[in-house]
Design a protein around this motif. Structure first.
Motif, short mmCIF file in Angstrom:
data_model
loop_
_atom_site.label_atom_id
_atom_site.label_comp_id
_atom_site.label_asym_id
_atom_site.label_seq_id
_atom_site.Cartn_x
_atom_site.Cartn_y
_atom_site.Cartn_z
N LEU A 21 10.21 19.69 22.28
CA LEU A 21 8.76 19.53 22.50
C LEU A 21 8.39 19.84 23.95
O LEU A 21 7.37 20.50 24.21
CB LEU A 21 8.33 18.12 22.13
CG LEU A 21 8.39 17.76 20.65
CD1 LEU A 21 8.24 16.26 20.44
CD2 LEU A 21 7.36 18.55 19.85
N GLY A 22 9.19 19.39 24.90
CA GLY A 22 8.92 19.66 26.30
C GLY A 22 9.00 21.14 26.62
O GLY A 22 8.20 21.67 27.40
N LEU A 23 9.96 21.82 26.01
CA LEU A 23 10.08 23.27 26.22
C LEU A 23 8.86 24.00 25.66
O LEU A 23 8.33 24.92 26.30
CB LEU A 23 11.37 23.80 25.57
CG LEU A 23 11.64 25.27 25.77
CD1 LEU A 23 11.80 25.61 27.25
CD2 LEU A 23 12.90 25.67 25.00
N ILE A 24 8.39 23.56 24.50
CA ILE A 24 7.17 24.16 23.93
C ILE A 24 6.00 23.97 24.90
O ILE A 24 5.25 24.91 25.17
CB ILE A 24 6.84 23.54 22.56
CG1 ILE A 24 7.88 23.97 21.52
CG2 ILE A 24 5.43 23.93 22.10
CD1 ILE A 24 7.82 23.21 20.21
N GLN A 25 5.86 22.77 25.45
CA GLN A 25 4.78 22.50 26.40
C GLN A 25 4.90 23.37 27.64
O GLN A 25 3.91 23.85 28.17
CB GLN A 25 4.75 21.03 26.81
CG GLN A 25 4.29 20.09 25.73
CD GLN A 25 2.85 20.31 25.32
OE1 GLN A 25 2.54 21.30 24.66
NE2 GLN A 25 1.99 19.40 25.67
N LEU A 34 -3.13 22.48 20.32
CA LEU A 34 -1.67 22.54 20.24
C LEU A 34 -1.05 21.76 21.40
O LEU A 34 -0.12 20.96 21.19
CB LEU A 34 -1.17 23.98 20.25
CG LEU A 34 0.36 24.13 20.26
CD1 LEU A 34 0.96 23.59 18.96
CD2 LEU A 34 0.76 25.58 20.48
N HIS A 35 -1.57 21.95 22.59
CA HIS A 35 -1.05 21.23 23.75
C HIS A 35 -1.20 19.72 23.56
O HIS A 35 -0.28 18.96 23.84
CB HIS A 35 -1.77 21.68 25.03
CG HIS A 35 -1.29 20.98 26.26
ND1 HIS A 35 -0.13 21.34 26.90
CD2 HIS A 35 -1.80 19.94 26.96
CE1 HIS A 35 0.06 20.53 27.95
NE2 HIS A 35 -0.95 19.68 28.01
N ARG A 36 -2.35 19.30 23.07
CA ARG A 36 -2.58 17.87 22.84
C ARG A 36 -1.63 17.32 21.78
O ARG A 36 -1.02 16.27 21.97
CB ARG A 36 -4.03 17.63 22.41
CG ARG A 36 -4.91 17.17 23.54
CD ARG A 36 -6.29 16.73 23.06
NE ARG A 36 -6.96 17.66 22.17
CZ ARG A 36 -7.60 18.75 22.57
NH1 ARG A 36 -7.64 19.08 23.84
NH2 ARG A 36 -8.19 19.53 21.69
N ALA A 37 -1.49 18.03 20.66
CA ALA A 37 -0.64 17.54 19.56
C ALA A 37 0.83 17.46 19.99
O ALA A 37 1.50 16.45 19.77
CB ALA A 37 -0.80 18.45 18.34
N GLY A 39 1.90 17.34 23.02
CA GLY A 39 1.97 16.37 24.11
C GLY A 39 2.06 14.95 23.60
O GLY A 39 2.90 14.16 24.06
N TYR A 40 1.22 14.60 22.63
CA TYR A 40 1.29 13.25 22.07
C TYR A 40 2.62 13.03 21.34
O TYR A 40 3.21 11.95 21.43
CB TYR A 40 0.11 12.96 21.15
CG TYR A 40 -1.13 12.55 21.91
CD1 TYR A 40 -1.17 11.35 22.61
CD2 TYR A 40 -2.26 13.36 21.94
CE1 TYR A 40 -2.30 10.97 23.33
CE2 TYR A 40 -3.39 12.99 22.65
CZ TYR A 40 -3.41 11.80 23.34
OH TYR A 40 -4.52 11.42 24.04
N ALA A 41 3.10 14.06 20.66
CA ALA A 41 4.41 13.94 19.99
C ALA A 41 5.49 13.68 21.04
O ALA A 41 6.37 12.83 20.84
CB ALA A 41 4.71 15.21 19.19
N PHE A 42 5.44 14.40 22.15
CA PHE A 42 6.41 14.19 23.24
C PHE A 42 6.35 12.75 23.75
O PHE A 42 7.37 12.10 23.94
CB PHE A 42 6.16 15.19 24.38
CG PHE A 42 7.08 15.00 25.55
CD1 PHE A 42 8.37 15.49 25.53
CD2 PHE A 42 6.66 14.31 26.68
CE1 PHE A 42 9.23 15.31 26.61
CE2 PHE A 42 7.51 14.11 27.77
CZ PHE A 42 8.79 14.62 27.73
N VAL A 43 5.15 12.25 23.98
CA VAL A 43 4.98 10.89 24.49
C VAL A 43 5.57 9.88 23.52
O VAL A 43 6.33 8.99 23.91
CB VAL A 43 3.49 10.59 24.78
CG1 VAL A 43 3.25 9.10 24.97
CG2 VAL A 43 3.02 11.36 26.00
#
Length: 159
Positions: A21-25, A34-37, A39-43
């Motif tokens: 997920l971090g690499l995708i961000q 997409l960034h929000r979704a 990002g929240y998944a990463f958190v």
């Protein structure tokens, strides 16, 4: 080699998800749904994974330096989420968000690199493994710091 406990398994799976997920961000555009979704998944992945890490005591039988890393990462994730959720947002919220989330990902990558080295290289002594662990963590941290500084968002003028 010992088998993973349930908290260890949860931590491992979520840490791997956090890396992806971090690499995708890092590679994707920084605005939009997409960034929000992602990002929240990463958190969520980091918060649950760090809490699971706090339950893993099979290596030393007690709280240790690895648990301190999980606590620091929880602080970084919270620090990255706070500027986004705060209302009204401060003019520098993007920079703060970027810095804290980047530090969280950097900590995750340093831990992953250390885990890879410790699990794949046979060490003669505990002292030798701690020295290599320190060296790997330092190397990943320095490279990560350079990338964080290079890719940070431009400072915005106060509104």
């Amino acid at each position: 080699m010992s088998s993973l406990t349930v908290p260890g398994s949860v931590h491992t799976v979520l840490a791997a998800a956090g890396i992806v997920l971090g690499l995708i961000q890092f590679l994707a555009r920084k605005h939009g749904s997409l960034h929000r979704a992602v990002g929240y998944a990463f958190v969520y992945v980091m918060m649950i994974g760090d809490c699971a890490a706090l339950l893993v005591v099979q290596f030393t039988g007690a709280f240790n330096i690895l648990h301190v890393g999980a606590l620091i990462n929880l602080v970084c994730v919270t620090g990255g989420l706070w500027p986004v959720l705060r209302s009204p947002r401060r003019p520098d919220w993007r920079e703060k968000h970027y810095l804290w989330i980047s530090l969280s990902y950097l900590g995750l990558m340093a831990a992953a690199a250390t885990e890879l080295v410790v699990r794949t290289i046979p060490f003669r002594s505990t002292g030798q493994s701690w020295l290599v662990t320190l060296a790997v963590t330092l190397a990943v941290t320095l490279v990560g710091r350079a990338l964080i500084l290079r890719h940070r968002p431009a400072a915005r003028d106060p509104v």
